[in-house]
Each structure stands twice: as C-alpha cells, then as structure tokens.
Design a protein around this motif. Structure first.
Motif, PDB file in Angstrom:
ATOM      1  N   HIS A 146       0.994  -1.275  -0.408  1.00 28.33           N
ATOM      2  CA  HIS A 146       0.013  -0.009   0.036  1.00 28.33           C
ATOM      3  C   HIS A 146       1.022   1.086   0.448  1.00 28.33           C
ATOM      4  CE1 HIS A 146      -3.432   2.333   0.730  1.00 28.33           C
ATOM      5  NE2 HIS A 146      -2.680   2.969   2.160  1.00 28.33           N
ATOM      6  N   VAL A 147       1.817   1.383   0.830  1.00 23.14           N
ATOM      7  CA  VAL A 147       2.804   2.310   0.948  1.00 23.14           C
ATOM      8  C   VAL A 147       3.611   2.191  -0.410  1.00 23.14           C
ATOM      9  CG1 VAL A 147       4.760   3.023   2.035  1.00 23.14           C
ATOM     10  CG2 VAL A 147       3.086   2.665   3.420  1.00 23.14           C
ATOM     11  N   ARG A 148       3.959   1.519  -1.097  1.00 16.48           N
ATOM     12  CA  ARG A 148       4.472   1.161  -2.751  1.00 16.48           C
ATOM     13  C   ARG A 148       3.941   1.687  -3.295  1.00 16.48           C
ATOM     14  NH1 ARG A 148       5.533  -0.530  -7.163  1.00 16.48           N
ATOM     15  NH2 ARG A 148       3.864  -1.985  -6.998  1.00 16.48           N
ATOM     16  N   ARG A 149       2.812   1.691  -3.390  1.00 13.81           N
ATOM     17  CA  ARG A 149       2.228   2.421  -4.326  1.00 13.81           C
ATOM     18  C   ARG A 149       1.423   4.100  -3.956  1.00 13.81           C
ATOM     19  NH1 ARG A 149      -1.114  -1.762  -8.080  1.00 13.81           N
ATOM     20  NH2 ARG A 149      -0.513  -3.140  -6.846  1.00 13.81           N
ATOM     21  N   ASN A 150       1.137   3.904  -2.712  1.00 10.64           N
ATOM     22  CA  ASN A 150       0.458   5.477  -2.933  1.00 10.64           C
ATOM     23  C   ASN A 150       1.368   6.606  -1.549  1.00 10.64           C
ATOM     24  OD1 ASN A 150      -2.068   4.535  -3.048  1.00 10.64           O
ATOM     25  ND2 ASN A 150      -1.950   2.941  -2.582  1.00 10.64           N
ATOM     26  N   PHE A 151       2.381   6.284  -1.143  1.00 11.32           N
ATOM     27  CA  PHE A 151       3.063   7.219  -0.086  1.00 11.32           C
ATOM     28  C   PHE A 151       4.146   7.590   0.148  1.00 11.32           C
ATOM     29  CE2 PHE A 151      -1.526   5.645   2.425  1.00 11.32           C
ATOM     30  CZ  PHE A 151      -1.779   6.385   1.342  1.00 11.32           C
ATOM     31  N   LEU A 152       5.468   7.237  -1.455  1.00 14.89           N
ATOM     32  CA  LEU A 152       6.816   7.271  -1.334  1.00 14.89           C
ATOM     33  C   LEU A 152       6.802   8.601  -2.184  1.00 14.89           C
ATOM     34  CD1 LEU A 152       7.797   3.399  -2.794  1.00 14.89           C
ATOM     35  CD2 LEU A 152       7.759   4.337  -0.385  1.00 14.89           C
ATOM     36  N   ILE A 153       7.989   8.526  -2.266  1.00 16.01           N
ATOM     37  CA  ILE A 153       8.206  10.201  -2.536  1.00 16.01           C
ATOM     38  C   ILE A 153       8.156  10.520  -3.912  1.00 16.01           C
ATOM     39  CG2 ILE A 153      10.466  10.020  -3.089  1.00 16.01           C
ATOM     40  CD1 ILE A 153      11.769  12.138  -1.746  1.00 16.01           C
ATOM     41  N   THR A 154       8.430   9.121  -5.054  1.00 12.35           N
ATOM     42  CA  THR A 154       8.344   9.374  -6.059  1.00 12.35           C
ATOM     43  C   THR A 154       7.323  10.219  -6.125  1.00 12.35           C
ATOM     44  OG1 THR A 154       8.250   7.176  -6.129  1.00 12.35           O
ATOM     45  CG2 THR A 154       9.993   7.871  -7.298  1.00 12.35           C
ATOM     46  N   ARG A 155       5.912   9.502  -5.708  1.00 13.05           N
ATOM     47  CA  ARG A 155       4.459   9.527  -6.038  1.00 13.05           C
ATOM     48  C   ARG A 155       4.345  11.254  -5.926  1.00 13.05           C
ATOM     49  NH1 ARG A 155       1.557  12.331  -2.458  1.00 13.05           N
ATOM     50  NH2 ARG A 155       1.571  10.733  -1.296  1.00 13.05           N
ATOM     51  N   HIS A 156       4.744  12.154  -4.882  1.00 16.60           N
ATOM     52  CA  HIS A 156       4.870  12.723  -3.932  1.00 16.60           C
ATOM     53  C   HIS A 156       5.059  14.092  -5.411  1.00 16.60           C
ATOM     54  CE1 HIS A 156       4.601  15.106   0.708  1.00 16.60           C
ATOM     55  NE2 HIS A 156       3.982  15.425  -0.883  1.00 16.60           N
ATOM     56  N   LEU A 157       6.160  13.648  -5.383  1.00 11.35           N
ATOM     57  CA  LEU A 157       7.019  14.543  -6.812  1.00 11.35           C
ATOM     58  C   LEU A 157       6.391  15.055  -7.106  1.00 11.35           C
ATOM     59  CD1 LEU A 157      11.007  12.751  -6.340  1.00 11.35           C
ATOM     60  CD2 LEU A 157      10.049  15.922  -5.656  1.00 11.35           C
ATOM     61  N   LYS A 158       5.573  13.797  -8.213  1.00 12.07           N
ATOM     62  CA  LYS A 158       4.746  13.815  -9.428  1.00 12.07           C
ATOM     63  C   LYS A 158       3.300  15.166  -8.571  1.00 12.07           C
ATOM     64  CE  LYS A 158       1.668  11.235 -11.891  1.00 12.07           C
ATOM     65  NZ  LYS A 158       0.968  10.205 -12.054  1.00 12.07           N
ATOM     66  N   ASP A 159       3.400  14.506  -8.010  1.00 12.96           N
ATOM     67  CA  ASP A 159       1.902  15.224  -7.376  1.00 12.96           C
ATOM     68  C   ASP A 159       1.787  16.800  -7.411  1.00 12.96           C
ATOM     69  OD1 ASP A 159       0.140  13.724  -7.598  1.00 12.96           O
ATOM     70  OD2 ASP A 159      -0.228  12.977  -5.206  1.00 12.96           O
ATOM     71  N   TYR A 160       3.666  17.407  -6.916  1.00 16.70           N
ATOM     72  CA  TYR A 160       3.915  18.884  -6.605  1.00 16.70           C
ATOM     73  C   TYR A 160       3.798  18.696  -8.111  1.00 16.70           C
ATOM     74  CZ  TYR A 160       4.063  18.646  -1.654  1.00 16.70           C
ATOM     75  OH  TYR A 160       3.468  18.911  -0.182  1.00 16.70           O
ATOM     76  N   MET A 161       4.693  18.351  -9.144  1.00 17.22           N
ATOM     77  CA  MET A 161       5.458  19.249 -10.167  1.00 17.22           C
ATOM     78  C   MET A 161       4.071  19.557 -10.637  1.00 17.22           C
ATOM     79  SD  MET A 161       8.871  17.385 -11.330  1.00 17.22           S
ATOM     80  CE  MET A 161       8.567  16.055 -10.868  1.00 17.22           C
ATOM     81  N   LEU A 162       2.424  18.745 -11.062  1.00 15.31           N
ATOM     82  CA  LEU A 162       1.681  18.700 -11.443  1.00 15.31           C
ATOM     83  C   LEU A 162       0.715  20.214 -10.710  1.00 15.31           C
ATOM     84  CD1 LEU A 162       0.112  15.603 -12.519  1.00 15.31           C
ATOM     85  CD2 LEU A 162       0.832  16.904 -13.634  1.00 15.31           C
ATOM     86  N   LEU A 163       0.814  19.891  -9.634  1.00 17.93           N
ATOM     87  CA  LEU A 163       0.262  21.485  -8.845  1.00 17.93           C
ATOM     88  C   LEU A 163       0.480  22.836  -9.469  1.00 17.93           C
ATOM     89  CD1 LEU A 163      -1.055  22.062  -5.639  1.00 17.93           C
ATOM     90  CD2 LEU A 163       0.485  22.152  -4.994  1.00 17.93           C
ATOM     91  N   PHE A 164       2.647  22.302  -9.170  1.00 14.84           N
ATOM     92  CA  PHE A 164       2.950  23.790  -9.749  1.00 14.84           C
ATOM     93  C   PHE A 164       2.923  24.356 -10.743  1.00 14.84           C
ATOM     94  CE2 PHE A 164       6.898  22.164  -6.308  1.00 14.84           C
ATOM     95  CZ  PHE A 164       6.181  22.894  -6.036  1.00 14.84           C
ATOM     96  N   LEU A 165       2.774  22.978 -11.890  1.00 16.79           N
ATOM     97  CA  LEU A 165       2.279  23.822 -13.657  1.00 16.79           C
ATOM     98  C   LEU A 165       0.647  24.016 -13.567  1.00 16.79           C
ATOM     99  CD1 LEU A 165       4.485  20.131 -14.384  1.00 16.79           C
ATOM    100  CD2 LEU A 165       4.627  22.801 -15.173  1.00 16.79           C
ATOM    101  N   ALA A 166       0.341  23.527 -12.680  1.00 17.31           N
ATOM    102  CA  ALA A 166      -1.458  23.832 -12.527  1.00 17.31           C
ATOM    103  C   ALA A 166      -1.608  25.672 -12.127  1.00 17.31           C
ATOM    104  CB  ALA A 166      -2.225  23.278 -11.995  1.00 17.31           C
TER     105      ALA A 166
END
Ligand code: UDP
Length: 409
Positions: free
Chosen positions: A385-405
């Motif tokens: 569950h952590v591997r799929r949802n709560f690792l830094i790679t997912r977080h980096l992706k979400d933050y970059m999408l946020l910054f772009l938006a």
C-alpha cells in the motif's frame, strides 16, 4: 545517547526504479522538464523535528536532481511565538485551546518581522502549515504564485483558530491538504496530496541485522520479549501516556517490552513537559524504555522500527503520521488510532488495525502478538500500500503537477 552512524547513502533518481518502475521515473523527468527555469521556494517553521522537515529534507534534494530549482527556508521566531503557534496548531486540530488577543499580537508581530526580513524570491512560494501563513501579506508586492500547504487535520478546527488564519489562507492562489476531509469552503482551488516517505533514506532503507543489534545494545534494550514501539515527538496529541496505559493492559496477559522513542522539534515548546509526564507514567518499569533521541538519528529510528514486533501510533489527532508509512514500508504490523490522515494508510484488517481508545489499542496489540501469521500478512499488505501510494516519487509527481497547474492559473 546517540550511536553516530554516518549518512552512507545518497539515493539517485535511478535508484528508485526497482521500487516504483521505470515509467514513474520517466514521468518525473518529463514533468520536471516542463518546470525548467522555475524557482520554488519552500518555507516552514523548522529545519528539524516533525514530518514537514522530514519531507522537505528529502524532497528539496530530489527536486535538484530533477533539475527543478527548489529552495527551503524557515521563519524566525522566539519562544513566545512558538508557544502561540503550538496553541494554534492544537486548536486547528480541534483541541479546546484559547488563543488570547495577546497571543494574536505575538503572532502578528513575529509574522510582520518575517515579512520584512525573510528573503522571498522565486516563481512559486510554497508555504507549509499555519506558522508562516501570514507571509502571504507580501503577495501584493511580489506578484508571484503562492500555495499554502496544510499538513494538519483541519476537519474540526475550533471556530476561533480557523477565523484567525482564514483571512490569510484565502489570499493564496491554492491550498493543499493531505485528505479531502480536511478541506474547507474556500474560494481558491484546493488540491489533495498525501505526504510520503523516502524508501532509500537512512530512516527507511534496509539495515544489516548487526546495525539493528548495535542500536538496541546502545539503548540497552534486551531482545528477550516482543517489542511494542511508538516513534513520535513527545506531544500530547501523540498520546504517549495512553500508549503506556495500553501497554500495561497488554502485559497483563503477554510478556513484552515497550519502546517510546521521541525527540523534540525546535518549534514545539511542549515536549519537555510531555516527556516528564511519560517518565512519571513509566514509573521506573524496566520493560518500558523511554528514549529521548536527538535530531538526525535516522538510522537509530529505522533500527527501532525494524526491531519492533508491533508498531503503535496512538495519536489523538493526526494530519497523516509519516511514522505509519515508515512502519508499513518495513512490513511491520501497525495498530493506530482511527483519526485524521491515519485511515488513508491503515485500512482496518487489511493494512493494519485501527483502534479508538486505550482498551481497543491494547486488544489490537494482543491480537497481533497472538497471531504472528496474521500480523505478517497485514505488514506485507501495508508495505505494498505504501509502495503504491506514499513514496516520494508519487509525491514529487503530485507537487510538479500542482506547480504547473498553479503557475499557469
Ligand atoms: N521522528 C524522528 N525522531 C523522533 C520522533 C520522530 O526522527 O524522535 C520522525 C519520524 O520518524 C517521522 C517524523 O519525525 O519521520 C514525524 O512525522 P509524523 O508525520 O509522524 O508526525 P509529526 O511530528 O509531523 O506530527
């Protein structure tokens, strides 16, 4: 006492490939290319102690590796200011805590000083948590994009605390919460992004059995009985006294030890008081190990989590609890309170056990100690569950999408 392990491993982006897959790494590279030339300035209230500092200390270097120009600074404040912000933090979490007019002026005065003195630059100013929320008053002057990232459970704040910070919050270009339940009626865009852990950091990477043994020896923890562990700052909201009371109930039927490992944060003035209460409640019991661990003891925390038979997080309020993702990543069975962001990580009877009070915490610990196969199964599910949802790679992706938006808004 600190076993000083050297930071031995600095992960490279490619090192995450075997954990999250090549596609995820390629995705990060593509997104970072779109942010090229942009400067992101993160601001919070402490460089060490607590989850926000933990996340930023790994995120900012990872952004650099991706070629995103991310920086990190902290607001300055004295004891009186951090006493007020701790009250505010508790009240926003819903604790009945009064914020006096004097507290409000201390907050405003210190904010004003930071507004005047803190170098604010970059394309996106990314403000973390309520302590620096008032920096938004510089927005008019700079005309950059401002994002407020709230890491706490804001679902039931006291009226007074929310009314106090809301006039600043609404001036941001966007707000980010860890879970939809924490959102508010705001006329600004809201994003939901849960936190993450770095699986390759000293706190989470694999350790040699000798390292784990050395840490246990250093803290004089025998390995003769099952080990119940809670890792948390000594904070009322983490309920360490409640953990001891639950542990005592467990020990009435199963012989075991308890480790409460905690430290302090420079922006938390309450920890000494809480630690004193914990020591009092432990009452010299030789099965209860209360460890006051200095900042940066990542390998030590990692080793204690890996040595645990069951990991507990008996928080009364909780934004997310990185400690749970840390435990689950180590495939440990977890007993945690069903509050705040914890159920995002612990699905009851699937990735751990949720509890509601001292008694149900004790019963859940007993259930896991009595059923090692079930405990192992929960821990393994939790790791995935952590591997799929709560690792830094997912977080980096979400933050970059946020910054772009936000940048194009
Ligand atoms: N932590 C630590 N030393 C301690 C206590 C906690 O390094 O003595 C770490 C813990 O491993 C986790 C972070 O601090 O990485 C706490 O984050 P969490 O979200 O669990 O709680 P917060 O302190 O932010 O409320």
């Amino acid at each position: 006492m600190n076993v000083s392990f050297q930071k031995t491993y600095q992960a490279k982006l490619e090192d995450y490939e075997h954990i999250v897959g090549r596609g995820s790494i390629e995705e990060l590279k593509t997104l970072s290319g779109k942010l090229s030339g942009k400067v992101i300035l993160n601001i919070n209230s402490t460089f060490s102690g607590g989850g926000v500092a933990e996340i930023l200390s790994h995120m900012v270097p990872m952004f650099s590796q991706l070629g995103v120009n991310a920086h990190w600074d902290v607001i300055r404040g004295d004891k009186a200011f951090f006493k007020v912000t701790k009250k505010l933090h508790n009240a926003l979490h819903g604790k009945d805590e009064q914020i006096s007019p004097e507290d409000m002026s201390i907050f405003k005065e210190t904010s004003k000083r930071n507004i005047e003195e803190l170098p604010l630059y970059g394309d996106i100013i990314f403000i973390h948590d309520p302590q620096p929320v008032a920096l938004i008053e510089r927005k008019k002057e700079h005309g950059r994009k401002w994002i407020w990232r709230c890491h706490i459970d804001l679902s039931k704040p006291t009226k007074a605390s929310w009314s106090f910070i809301q006039p600043w919050v609404v001036q941001y270009d966007a707000a980010v919460f860890s879970a939809p339940a924490f959102s508010h009626r705001l006329h600004i865009p809201q994003f939901f992004i849960p936190p993450s852990i770095d699986p390759l950091s000293d706190k989470n990477r694999e350790l040699l059995p000798e390292t784990i043994d050395a840490v246990l020896a250093e803290y004089a923890i025998p390995t003769d009985k099952p080990l119940i562990v809670q890792v948390s700052r000594f904070d009322y909201l983490k309920d360490p006294v409640g953990v001891i009371q639950a542990f005592k109930q467990v020990r009435n039927s199963i012989d075991c030890r308890l480790v409460l490992a905690g430290g302090t944060a420079t922006d938390d003035p309450e920890s000494d008081m809480v630690l004193a209460e914990v020591i009092d409640e432990a009452d010299g019991d030789s099965d209860i190990h209360v460890l006051s661990i200095p900042p940066g003891s990542d390998v030590e925390i990692n080793a204690l989590q890996r040595a645990a038979t069951v990991i507990v997080q008996k928080s009364l309020k909780e934004g997310f609890a990185l400690t749970i993702s840390e435990a689950l990543w180590k495939a440990k069975p977890v007993v945690a309170s069903a509050v705040g962001g914890i159920p995002l990580q612990v699905s009851h009877k699937l990735t751990g056990l949720l509890s509601h009070n001292i008694e149900s915490t004790a019963n859940a610990i007993k259930e896991l100690l009595d059923n090692p196969e079930y405990a192992k199964w929960l821990g393994e599910n939790g790791r995935e569950h952590v591997r799929r949802n709560f690792l830094i790679t997912r977080h980096l992706k979400d933050y970059m999408l946020l910054f772009l938006a936000v940048d194009r808004s």
